[in-house]
Design an enzyme around this catalytic site. Structure first.
Site, PDB file in Angstrom:
ATOM      1  N   CYS A  46      52.306  35.697  50.309  1.00 31.30           N
ATOM      2  CA  CYS A  46      51.495  35.466  49.117  1.00 31.30           C
ATOM      3  C   CYS A  46      52.336  34.802  48.026  1.00 31.30           C
ATOM      4  O   CYS A  46      53.454  35.245  47.727  1.00 31.30           O
ATOM      5  CB  CYS A  46      50.907  36.787  48.609  1.00 31.30           C
ATOM      6  SG  CYS A  46      49.938  36.623  47.096  1.00 31.30           S
ATOM      7  N   CYS A  49      52.471  37.707  44.900  1.00 28.00           N
ATOM      8  CA  CYS A  49      53.205  38.982  45.045  1.00 28.00           C
ATOM      9  C   CYS A  49      54.222  38.962  46.179  1.00 28.00           C
ATOM     10  O   CYS A  49      54.864  39.987  46.450  1.00 28.00           O
ATOM     11  CB  CYS A  49      52.228  40.132  45.244  1.00 28.00           C
ATOM     12  SG  CYS A  49      51.182  39.976  46.712  1.00 28.00           S
ATOM     13  N   CYS A  59      44.295  28.297  51.191  1.00 22.04           N
ATOM     14  CA  CYS A  59      43.272  27.459  50.570  1.00 22.04           C
ATOM     15  C   CYS A  59      43.108  26.166  51.374  1.00 22.04           C
ATOM     16  O   CYS A  59      44.095  25.483  51.680  1.00 22.04           O
ATOM     17  CB  CYS A  59      43.657  27.147  49.130  1.00 22.04           C
ATOM     18  SG  CYS A  59      42.546  25.994  48.309  1.00 22.04           S
ATOM     19  N   CYS A  67      47.086  36.491  49.051  1.00 19.66           N
ATOM     20  CA  CYS A  67      46.502  37.631  49.751  1.00 19.66           C
ATOM     21  C   CYS A  67      45.058  37.885  49.292  1.00 19.66           C
ATOM     22  O   CYS A  67      44.687  37.619  48.149  1.00 19.66           O
ATOM     23  CB  CYS A  67      47.347  38.880  49.561  1.00 19.66           C
ATOM     24  SG  CYS A  67      47.530  39.407  47.851  1.00 19.66           S
ATOM     25  N   HIS A  72      44.319  37.858  44.992  1.00 20.50           N
ATOM     26  CA  HIS A  72      45.084  36.707  44.499  1.00 20.50           C
ATOM     27  C   HIS A  72      44.490  35.382  44.968  1.00 20.50           C
ATOM     28  O   HIS A  72      44.567  34.377  44.249  1.00 20.50           O
ATOM     29  CB  HIS A  72      46.554  36.832  44.937  1.00 20.50           C
ATOM     30  CG  HIS A  72      47.264  37.978  44.268  1.00 20.50           C
ATOM     31  ND1 HIS A  72      48.309  38.653  44.858  1.00 20.50           N
ATOM     32  CD2 HIS A  72      47.051  38.581  43.068  1.00 20.50           C
ATOM     33  CE1 HIS A  72      48.731  39.613  44.048  1.00 20.50           C
ATOM     34  NE2 HIS A  72      47.978  39.582  42.957  1.00 20.50           N
ATOM     35  N   HIS A  82      38.668  25.975  43.879  1.00 19.86           N
ATOM     36  CA  HIS A  82      38.852  25.788  45.320  1.00 19.86           C
ATOM     37  C   HIS A  82      38.224  26.989  46.033  1.00 19.86           C
ATOM     38  O   HIS A  82      38.829  28.058  46.085  1.00 19.86           O
ATOM     39  CB  HIS A  82      40.336  25.680  45.678  1.00 19.86           C
ATOM     40  CG  HIS A  82      40.980  24.440  45.145  1.00 19.86           C
ATOM     41  ND1 HIS A  82      42.337  24.201  45.265  1.00 19.86           N
ATOM     42  CD2 HIS A  82      40.463  23.358  44.511  1.00 19.86           C
ATOM     43  CE1 HIS A  82      42.613  23.032  44.707  1.00 19.86           C
ATOM     44  NE2 HIS A  82      41.490  22.499  44.250  1.00 19.86           N
ATOM     45  N   CYS A  95      34.084  31.433  52.334  1.00 21.39           N
ATOM     46  CA  CYS A  95      33.728  30.827  51.055  1.00 21.39           C
ATOM     47  C   CYS A  95      33.770  31.899  49.982  1.00 21.39           C
ATOM     48  O   CYS A  95      33.004  32.872  50.033  1.00 21.39           O
ATOM     49  CB  CYS A  95      32.345  30.184  51.104  1.00 21.39           C
ATOM     50  SG  CYS A  95      31.856  29.456  49.513  1.00 21.39           S
ATOM     51  N   CYS A 172      28.640  45.092  59.481  1.00 21.29           N
ATOM     52  CA  CYS A 172      29.051  46.375  60.062  1.00 21.29           C
ATOM     53  C   CYS A 172      27.989  46.915  61.017  1.00 21.29           C
ATOM     54  O   CYS A 172      28.300  47.607  61.987  1.00 21.29           O
ATOM     55  CB  CYS A 172      29.347  47.394  58.961  1.00 21.29           C
ATOM     56  SG  CYS A 172      28.018  47.600  57.752  1.00 21.29           S
ATOM     57  N   HIS A 499      26.750  51.382  54.419  1.00 18.25           N
ATOM     58  CA  HIS A 499      27.764  50.920  55.374  1.00 18.25           C
ATOM     59  C   HIS A 499      27.593  51.702  56.668  1.00 18.25           C
ATOM     60  O   HIS A 499      27.266  52.895  56.658  1.00 18.25           O
ATOM     61  CB  HIS A 499      29.161  51.140  54.812  1.00 18.25           C
ATOM     62  CG  HIS A 499      30.257  50.700  55.743  1.00 18.25           C
ATOM     63  ND1 HIS A 499      30.487  49.385  56.073  1.00 18.25           N
ATOM     64  CD2 HIS A 499      31.182  51.425  56.439  1.00 18.25           C
ATOM     65  CE1 HIS A 499      31.503  49.309  56.921  1.00 18.25           C
ATOM     66  NE2 HIS A 499      31.935  50.525  57.155  1.00 18.25           N
TER      67      HIS A 499
END
Length: 545
Positions: A46, A49, A59, A67, A72, A82, A95, A172, A499
């Site tokens: 990353c 970090c 990207c 990450c 981030h 982007h 996306c 799920c 879920h």
């Protein structure tokens, strides 16, 4: 998952011709050369970090790596506008504006080309995107297995058959049903046998076979079922989209598609000349196999030679008796079923305040405030058997619902359902979701369910005095109606935000919790105290003719 469903990716594909996608696949995802592996090792962290974990994404617009877990990559998307990124672990495009995973056939073809190069570089089989060849033991191997029978058993700590499934955006429900299918013994035996021969590009059966093979390669990393989702979207349009769907609906739709695509005349899992025994019922050709009639020949024989594998595994026969209360005339019909939907206390459309009719209970049954049920004035937890008793109780239809053919007029009548021929796999659907004009709610009533289930009390020969079963053979019939629990799908949350997760039994009572890509060891107690939505039982003793 349809091609270019995301407008951002559609515009990106036209503008770039997927150049950056192929670059990321080559240098950061599949790494098919020593040079690319060095690049991934040096830059695969990353930018914010400096972590190597946290689901790294690159990207697609500028190959900026960040990450996902710490958001981030999301921050980069907002700052630079982007919106498209690729998961560096699975090669899946996401996306960040639409919050959806993207499937594209051109991307998939490029991924397969890079995967082939990766396999050649590493010296192993292309087992991920390409189905594995069917294995047939040699005479020497058969002799070895006879001399060493313990080799046929998996070790207690074996993880073969256990793999997570990546959530592609509120999928799920699909992951849980697929886990249940993979751990269905008879489905596993068929789909790993290499019997299906097909050249179609949109065949769901081929993709299911591919999924089963990937589960049993012994690898541990999670799978991305993007192509399977794409096929379901194109063949079951009502399930298309990124909204949360119902696991029960997905299960029924997928079985219907598999049922229609499998050639019922040539595909079976049983030895030549052998079929599962299915009483004396055969499909009614005038009703497309959804209703059954009694075999008038009386010869027993092979009554399922034309039955498809899905029919053999999941479909049973239910008997419906409507009885005139004036003259006692009984009208009987038989219908095929692939699962049993059971009402729960708390439903406004079908309240539990009615009394059970004999022989189920001599007293009344009412719901209690603690999520249990009150039987004969005593509070207790509701059980799966209670739900089945209610399902097979005699129900009053009123005086205008049934016209008696013997009385030749409308009469008071009762209707009773019973199980005539149970299937090898019994799926019980607990109706937790209610959508009526009176209420739109989830019913959280806890239902106690057993690891071993005897369905003999709900069979036609037990409930109907006019059934022709030999009373001397009832004890032997009881042994043939024992079922063992092997999968439990649970729903967490409410209608707005929910879920799905699933418990599956692997072997020797070894249970595992499958929550999308995460697989954890579980205990029988964890399973039995869960809030079940779908229960899967397999028959302990299969009959063959």
């Amino acid at each position: 998952m349809a091609n270019c469903i995301c407008p951002h990716f559609k515009a990106f594909k036209i503008a770039t011709r997927l150049d950056s996608v192929i670059t990321i696949q080559k240098w950061l995802v599949y790494c098919s050369s020593q040079e690319s592996r060095n690049v991934r090792a040096a830059s695969g962290k990353c930018e914010v970090c400096s972590t190597y974990s946290g689901r790294l994404h690159a990207c697609l617009h500028c190959i900026y790596i960040a990450c996902y877990d710490r958001q981030h990559i999301h921050q980069h998307a907002k700052q630079k506008d982007h919106m498209l990124a690729m998961d560096l672990c699975y090669g899946q495009i996401y996306c960040l504006f639409c919050n959806c995973n993207i499937y594209d056939t051109d991307v998939d073809k490029a991924a397969k080309r890079e995967w082939k190069k990766c396999c050649q570089f590493n010296g192993f089989l292309e087992s991920s995107p390409i189905p594995l060849p069917c294995w047939e033991p040699t005479d020497t191997e058969l002799e070895y297995f006879k001399d060493n029978p313990k080799r046929l058993n998996l070790a207690l700590n074996s993880h073969v058959g256990l793999r997570g499934l990546v959530n592609l955006g509120s999928t799920c429900f699909m992951n849980c049903v697929l886990q249940a299918f993979v751990h269905t013994p008879m489905m596993r035996d068929y789909f790993l046998a290499g019997k299906h021969q097909c050249v179609k590009d949109d065949c769901l059966v081929c993709e299911i076979i591919n999924l089963f093979q990937k589960f049993y390669t012994g690898e541990k990393n999670a799978l991305v079922p993007d192509r399977l989702l794409h096929l379901m979207w194109t063949q079951a349009r009502h399930l298309a989209g990124y909204e949360q769907q119902d696991a029960h609906e997905f299960s029924m739709a997928s079985l219907d598609i598999l049922r229609s695509q499998l050639d019922s005349s040539t595909h079976g899992i049983l030895p030549p000349g052998s079929q599962l025994k299915r009483a004396a019922c055969q499909p009614n050709p005038n009703l497309a196999g959804y209703e059954y009639m009694n075999d008038s020949s009386g010869g027993g024989g092979d009554t399922t030679s034309s039955a498809g594998i899905i029919d053999q595994i999941f479909y049973g026969v239910c008997r419906s008796d409507v009885t005139c209360q004036k003259c006692g005339h009984n009208s009987t019909t038989q219908e095929a079923f692939s699962d049993i939907s059971l009402e729960l206390p708390g439903s406004t459309s079908s309240p539990w305040h009615t009394c059970f009719s004999p022989p189920h209970s001599a007293g009344g049954t009412t719901p209690t405030s603690g999520g249990g049920v009150q039987v004969n004035g005593l509070n207790s937890l509701i059980s799966l058997q209670d739900c089945l008793r209610r399902f097979t109780r005699a129900e009053h239809l009123g005086s205008r619902a049934f016209k008696c053919s013997q009385c030749e007029s409308y009469q008071e009548s009762t209707k009773q359902l019973s199980l005539l021929t149970p299937p090898p796999i019994c799926c019980f659907h607990l109706k937790r979701f209610e959508h009526t004009s009176k209420a739109r709610q989830k019913i959280d009533t806890f239902v106690k369910f057993p690891k071993e289930l005897d369905i003999s009390p709900f069979m036609s020969y037990q409930l109907r005095t006019d059934d022709n079963s030999d009373s001397m053979n009832l004890n032997s019939l009881k042994d043939k109606n024992l079922y063992s629990l092997y999968a439990v799908i649970n729903h967490h949350g409410d209608l707005q935000c929910g879920h799905y997760s699933v418990y599956v039994r692997q072997q020797r009572d070894q249970w595992f919790s499958c929550n999308d890509h995460t697989i954890l060891k579980a205990t029988s107690e964890d399973v039995l105290k869960s809030q079940a939505y779908l229960l899967f039982y397999h028959k302990k003793h299969l009959e063959y003719d």
